[in-house]
Motif scaffolding. Structure first.
Motif, PDB file in Angstrom:
ATOM      1  N   ALA A 235      18.268  15.305 -36.005  1.00 51.56           N
ATOM      2  CA  ALA A 235      18.512  13.956 -35.291  1.00 51.56           C
ATOM      3  C   ALA A 235      17.089  13.212 -35.366  1.00 51.56           C
ATOM      4  O   ALA A 235      16.553  12.348 -34.881  1.00 51.56           O
ATOM      5  CB  ALA A 235      19.091  13.921 -33.994  1.00 51.56           C
ATOM      6  N   THR A 236      16.139  14.187 -35.966  1.00 46.53           N
ATOM      7  CA  THR A 236      14.546  14.060 -35.906  1.00 46.53           C
ATOM      8  C   THR A 236      14.286  13.130 -37.334  1.00 46.53           C
ATOM      9  O   THR A 236      14.958  13.550 -38.368  1.00 46.53           O
ATOM     10  CB  THR A 236      13.811  14.987 -35.691  1.00 46.53           C
ATOM     11  OG1 THR A 236      13.862  15.996 -36.870  1.00 46.53           O
ATOM     12  CG2 THR A 236      14.222  15.646 -34.286  1.00 46.53           C
ATOM     13  N   ARG A 237      13.285  12.300 -37.129  1.00 46.54           N
ATOM     14  CA  ARG A 237      12.680  11.624 -38.396  1.00 46.54           C
ATOM     15  C   ARG A 237      12.023  12.830 -39.249  1.00 46.54           C
ATOM     16  O   ARG A 237      12.136  12.828 -40.422  1.00 46.54           O
ATOM     17  CB  ARG A 237      11.543  10.806 -37.957  1.00 46.54           C
ATOM     18  CG  ARG A 237      12.143   9.519 -37.348  1.00 46.54           C
ATOM     19  CD  ARG A 237      11.237   8.639 -37.305  1.00 46.54           C
ATOM     20  NE  ARG A 237      11.439   7.282 -36.956  1.00 46.54           N
ATOM     21  CZ  ARG A 237      11.219   7.113 -35.264  1.00 46.54           C
ATOM     22  NH1 ARG A 237      10.461   7.905 -34.787  1.00 46.54           N
ATOM     23  NH2 ARG A 237      11.585   5.948 -34.696  1.00 46.54           N
ATOM     24  N   ASP A 238      11.462  13.779 -38.568  1.00 42.63           N
ATOM     25  CA  ASP A 238      10.743  14.829 -39.327  1.00 42.63           C
ATOM     26  C   ASP A 238      11.497  15.860 -40.226  1.00 42.63           C
ATOM     27  O   ASP A 238      11.118  16.279 -41.056  1.00 42.63           O
ATOM     28  CB  ASP A 238       9.679  15.403 -38.309  1.00 42.63           C
ATOM     29  CG  ASP A 238       8.577  14.741 -38.046  1.00 42.63           C
ATOM     30  OD1 ASP A 238       8.319  13.799 -38.591  1.00 42.63           O
ATOM     31  OD2 ASP A 238       7.860  15.201 -37.138  1.00 42.63           O
ATOM     32  N   GLN A 239      12.793  15.889 -39.628  1.00 40.07           N
ATOM     33  CA  GLN A 239      13.776  16.555 -40.582  1.00 40.07           C
ATOM     34  C   GLN A 239      14.060  15.825 -41.797  1.00 40.07           C
ATOM     35  O   GLN A 239      14.042  16.474 -42.992  1.00 40.07           O
ATOM     36  CB  GLN A 239      15.118  16.803 -39.725  1.00 40.07           C
ATOM     37  CG  GLN A 239      16.141  17.625 -40.478  1.00 40.07           C
ATOM     38  CD  GLN A 239      17.083  16.583 -41.294  1.00 40.07           C
ATOM     39  OE1 GLN A 239      17.292  15.372 -40.889  1.00 40.07           O
ATOM     40  NE2 GLN A 239      17.614  17.126 -42.466  1.00 40.07           N
ATOM     41  N   LYS A 240      14.479  14.725 -41.629  1.00 45.62           N
ATOM     42  CA  LYS A 240      14.808  13.865 -42.886  1.00 45.62           C
ATOM     43  C   LYS A 240      13.425  13.834 -43.841  1.00 45.62           C
ATOM     44  O   LYS A 240      13.556  13.886 -44.872  1.00 45.62           O
ATOM     45  CB  LYS A 240      15.139  12.437 -42.307  1.00 45.62           C
ATOM     46  CG  LYS A 240      16.226  12.080 -41.445  1.00 45.62           C
ATOM     47  CD  LYS A 240      17.434  12.367 -42.174  1.00 45.62           C
ATOM     48  CE  LYS A 240      18.658  12.472 -41.316  1.00 45.62           C
ATOM     49  NZ  LYS A 240      18.652  13.546 -40.386  1.00 45.62           N
ATOM     50  N   GLU A 241      12.388  13.595 -43.225  1.00 46.56           N
ATOM     51  CA  GLU A 241      11.071  13.544 -44.146  1.00 46.56           C
ATOM     52  C   GLU A 241      10.792  14.853 -44.692  1.00 46.56           C
ATOM     53  O   GLU A 241      10.491  15.029 -45.642  1.00 46.56           O
ATOM     54  CB  GLU A 241       9.826  13.205 -43.276  1.00 46.56           C
ATOM     55  CG  GLU A 241       8.358  13.204 -43.548  1.00 46.56           C
ATOM     56  CD  GLU A 241       8.230  12.650 -44.867  1.00 46.56           C
ATOM     57  OE1 GLU A 241       8.991  11.483 -45.483  1.00 46.56           O
ATOM     58  OE2 GLU A 241       7.274  12.685 -45.525  1.00 46.56           O
TER      59      GLU A 241
END
Ligand code: CAA
Length: 257
Positions: A235-241
């Motif tokens: 659910a984090t932005r940093d996983q996507k990034e």
């Protein structure tokens, strides 16, 4: 000018805070005023968005030579009990951001216990560890018996607690109490903190939380806990990034969220 009398604080690298214990005349004995300042600094850095890793160090001669014996020698039971003596030392283990101890010289009694409360210990070859409380007619009170037993096992915990003998950095490494020995221990601790600070702060804090669960629970529960946190990180932005950057063969830019 610093707001503290017994410690020094600085920001030696991006995202990194350094806390230096600074009572040189008492070999950094951990007096109540020192501990209040340490707790204040830890809580402030933990709340500071600009900080993602911390290092605690002392001097060449002493990380810390223990709780302040002169301060506690006249305490009685009711005073120690009513004022919850040493209970506030536990604040450090509530801190979410990683804390590295860079240990040179004496890390005795409460000094050894303070180092063991940190997440990672790096030690100089000159480091002298020990739980000498038995020589003062008491036992460790800042977690020494419990943390040594959990990491190094019963026989070593008993030997150190009951004889009060000092132990070397090499012994500490062999027992898994210390990660490694370095003859430029503060530089190495700051470099390690800088590396950690260059990662996603939310993933780093999740990783610290998950490892700490290993000391509090069964393997099945611990594995479940790890998986739940792992799932949550999707659910984090940093996983996507982080995963997009890998697929696109570029360096990730973390938002730490
Ligand atoms: N508390 C208060 N003062 C301390 C201290 C301590 N833990 N450790 C050192 N000091 C003071 C000394 O009293 C001395 O002060 P003065 O100059 O005013 O006399 C000064 O620091 C320098 O120390 P030394 O002269 O003793 O230095 P040294 O190089 O000869 O010896 C040492 C170094 C072997 C570390 C010796 O200082 C020592 O044995 N210190 C006490 C170690 C100890 O027992 N620690 C455990 C404390 S109990 C505890 O921590 C309880 C707990 O579990 C929380």
């Amino acid at each position: 000018t610093s707001q503290y009398q017994n410690i020094l604080t600085s920001r030696p690298a991006d995202g990194v805070a350094l806390i230096t214990l600074n009572r040189p005349k008492a070999l950094n004995a951990l007096s109540s005023p020192l501990y209040e300042e340490l707790n204040h600094a830890l809580a402030s850095f933990d709340a500071d968005e600009g900080i993602r890793a911390m290092v605690i160090t002392g001097s060449e001669k002493a990380f810390a030579a223990g709780a302040d014996i002169k301060e506690m020698k006249d305490k009685d039971f009711s005073d120690a009990f009513k004022n919850r003596f040493l209970e506030n030392w536990a604040l450090l283990s509530q801190i979410r951001k990683p804390i590295i101890a860079a240990v040179s010289g004496y890390a005795l009694g409460g000094g050894c216990e303070l180092a063991m409360m940190c997440d990672i210990i790096l030690a100089s070859p000159t480091a002298v560890f020990g739980q000498p409380e038995i020589n003062l007619g008491v036992i460790p009170g800042g977690g020494g018996t419990q943390r040594i037993a959990r990491v190094a096992g019963k026989s070593i915990a008993m030997e150190l607690t009951l004889t009060g003998r000092n132990f070397t950095a090499a012994e500490a490494v062999s027992w898994g109490l210390v990660s490694r020995i370095s003859d430029k221990v503060l530089d190495d601790a700051l470099a390690m903190a800088t590396t950690i600070a260059s990662k996603s702060a939310i993933a780093v804090q999740a990783g610290k939380e998950a490892v700490n669960v290993a000391y509090e629970t069964s393997l099945t529960e611990g594995l479940r806990y790890e998986r739940r946190i792992f799932h949550g990180l999707f659910a984090t932005r940093d996983q996507k990034e982080g995963m997009a950057a890998f697929a696109e063969k570029r360096k990730a830019t973390w938002s730490h969220s």
